[in-house]
Design an enzyme around this catalytic site. Structure first.
Site, short mmCIF file in Angstrom:
data_model
loop_
_atom_site.label_atom_id
_atom_site.label_comp_id
_atom_site.label_asym_id
_atom_site.label_seq_id
_atom_site.Cartn_x
_atom_site.Cartn_y
_atom_site.Cartn_z
N ASP A 92 41.59 36.47 45.48
CA ASP A 92 41.46 37.33 44.14
C ASP A 92 42.74 37.15 43.32
O ASP A 92 43.99 37.34 43.85
CB ASP A 92 41.16 38.98 44.63
N GLU A 152 39.41 32.57 42.44
CA GLU A 152 38.92 33.44 41.24
C GLU A 152 39.86 33.53 40.23
O GLU A 152 41.00 34.08 39.98
CB GLU A 152 39.04 35.01 41.81
#
Length: 613
Positions: free
Chosen positions: A256, A298
């Protein structure tokens, strides 16, 4: 002493790993400790996972198969808790899912979690969802059913409730050094001169002042403290946390916010070279300790900034990345009925090396940001960025005359005209409005639009990922406005509970749920069976003869598949320069050449060239 498998893998990477590590940290003793941590994590890896590692090492392209189909879901919304998800694995297999992305489920504070992205303990599951043992049991059950499990790993920050943050707040120097602490605003203000705000409306600024007067970096929200990867202890311990999850049976680790993890005064603190050094080291760590595990980056940016996170053939970084720009361009194309931007986007994607594997999607847990190629749109169409963003948001919230879409704005900033969009696929395609009006004609058109967008997603190279509920046409959940913990975050409009009552209609072809479910399953089966959908296929954009139609040609050996997508709400004739016989895969229609193919409003065609004798 005979070398272990770990030693053999380490030997392949140790020179580069040490060089990169010492380039960042200049500490050989710390590197030795880092390697011993890797050895310990490998020794703790259980036999079924080691066996899987061995199989996947022997088949390095296992995750590039055309029959791979993903779904992302929230555990609580889908089935209450982890045990509930395990009980529903039969439904997921009925959906054809063999790649399951569980949205953030690690321990985080209620009301200060940003949807689970403020982790207070990387080794504990949110109590309401179960335990780490439940997660491991689910991973075991998924492995037995041939389902790969994906989990988010929040690299950039921890919750202010994390043990490190608590000790830092208490004044312990070792833990303050794990974050960006300052005694005054002097340096933070220098940072903020060049660092863009992530959430200028809901969380302005990039630093937060604590009650004791100290200032800590918080790029996302005040309760999410950015980690300082200049500190080797941070990289070591976060890597160990990643491997802990891998050893629980997680197959895909979603990194992330990876572009943010290295901070440098005087820069925008995005995509800095050191980020790629860390990313490359994580790739080597996985290849040494758990080669059956994939890294999903991401990176929510334009292709020129996304592609570097794949690394190179010789020095790869992430295995997979999100195709976010294509997703945004798809919704733009639906609203405008003009495929020019999407064509340009696909020409860029098709020009990338075939080794680059994207995850393709229509909707996800997050909002849709309009990060389009506005310089090109301005030059080509004279399009003004602010005015066009307002048009898109008006269209998809149903404010534009004649729009069938129903969505909600997120982080609306009227001054900049830069609001983002929330809503489910079905509601954005018009199903919600048609249902509310009781108009069967509009409903039929909305279902066709929904299926066409999914056909478009399935036609792209890479891994298609469905957002849970889209397979049965889940509509917006407006009840989030009644929940004080959610009402300020419109993303919860598409994060509602799974509609099991709608799912019960999935086998009834007379319902829109049945039409969507059965139509999607047929498309997925066709994709899995047709070699032209291979990730290694040759793909190029074709001239379609209409600005409304995107034409994509996929070739595998002697096989050719021409995919046509009509983004207009009217009948359109496409003209592709092809002679000979073609068969439409979905509905079986036959064509003698493709110089005049009529497409239904918001319809599509998968046209397979007949085999020559």
């Amino acid at each position: 002493m005979r070398a272990t498998v770990f030693d053999q893998r380490l030997a392949r990477h140790v020179d580069e790993l040490k060089w990169l590590y010492c380039e960042l940290y200049e500490d050989e003793a710390a590197f030795a400790g880092f390697v011993e941590m890797l050895r310990r994590c490998w020794s703790e890896r259980k036999k079924p996972l080691r066996d899987q590692d061995k199989r996947r090492e022997a088949d390095p392209g296992w995750y590039r198969r055309r029959d791979l189909l993903g779904m992302m879901l929230y555990v609580n919304a889908f089935a209450g808790n982890l045990r509930g998800v395990e009980e529903k694995l039969g439904y997921l297999r009925e959906c054809g899912v063999n790649y399951l992305h569980l949205m953030p489920l690690l321990e985080s504070p209620k009301g200060r979690s940003d949807g689970g992205y403020a982790v207070s303990d990387f080794r504990r599951v949110q109590p309401s969802l179960g335990t780490m043992e439940d997660l491991e049991a689910l991973a075991n059950a998924c492995r037995r059913r041939g389902i790969s499990l994906c989990l988010d790993f929040v690299m950039n920050h921890t919750s202010e409730d994390h043990a490190w943050a608590k000790r830092a707040r208490a004044g312990e120097p070792e833990y303050r050094d794990r974050y960006f602490f300052y005694d005054s605003w002097e340096i933070p203000r220098e940072f903020e001169k060049t660092v863009p705000q992530v959430f200028p409306t809901t969380a302005p600024g990039s630093f937060t002042e604590l009650p004791d007067g100290s200032v800590v970096m918080t790029n996302f929200y005040p309760y999410q403290w950015d980690l300082n990867y200049r500190n080797p202890a941070v990289f070591r311990d976060m890597t160990e946390n990643l491997l802990y999850l891998a050893n629980r049976g997680i197959d895909v680790i979603r990194l992330d916010a990876i572009p943010y993890i290295w901070k440098e005064l005087g820069t925008d603190c995005r995509n800095l070279p050191q980020v790629h050094t860390l990313s490359r080291m994580l790739r080597m760590v996985c290849e040494i300790v758990c080669p059956g595990v994939l890294l999903l980056g991401e990176v929510v940016m334009e292709p020129v900034k996304v592609a570097p996170y794949f690394g190179t053939t010789e020095k790869p970084e992430c295995h997979m990345l999100y195709n976010v720009t294509t997703m945004a361009a798809t919704w733009h194309t639906l609203a405008t009925g003009d495929a020019s931007l999407l064509k340009r986007q696909m020409e860029t994607v098709c020009g990338l090396p075939k080794d680059f594997l994207f995850l393709n999607y229509l909707r996800c847990h997050d909002d849709i940001g309009w990060g389009l190629d506005y310089p090109w749109l301005g030059r080509t169409f004279g399009m003004d960025e602010v005015a066009h963003k307002k048009y898109l948001n008006d269209y998809f919230t149903g404010k534009w005359p004649g729009s069938p879409s129903r969505g909600e704005l997120y982080n609306d900033d009227p001054r900049l005209g830069d609001a983002r969009l929330c809503g489910t696929t079905a509601s954005l395609c018009g199903v919600e409005a048609a249902e509310a009006e009781g108009d069967p004609f509009k409903l039929e058109r909305a279902v066709a639009c929904d299926l066409t967008l999914h056909a478009w997603m399935l036609s792209q190279s890479g891994v298609p990922v469905i957002y849970s509920g889209d397979e049965v046409g889940r509509l917006n959940d407006w009840s989030y406005k009644d929940d004080p913990d959610k009402r300020e975050d419109s993303r919860y409009i598409h994060r509602g509970d799974f509609p099991w009552d709608l799912a019960e209609r999935r086998t009834d072809p007379e319902t829109y749920q049945g039409k969507l479910f059965q139509g999607l399953r047929r498309m997925e089966a066709l994709r899995a069976a047709e070699p032209c959908f291979d990730a290694a296929a040759d793909v190029r954009v074709e001239e379609s003869g209409s600005s409304h139609v995107l034409a994509l040609c996929r070739r595998s050996g002697d096989r050719e598949l021409v995919c046509l997508f009509n983004f207009a709400g009217e009948f359109v004739h496409a003209h592709v320069n092809r002679d000979g016989g073609y068969t439409e895969l979905m509905y079986g229609a036959r064509y003698d050449g493709l110089r005049d193919v009529e497409l239904w409003p918001n319809g599509f065609a998968w046209l397979l060239r007949d085999e020559t004798p």
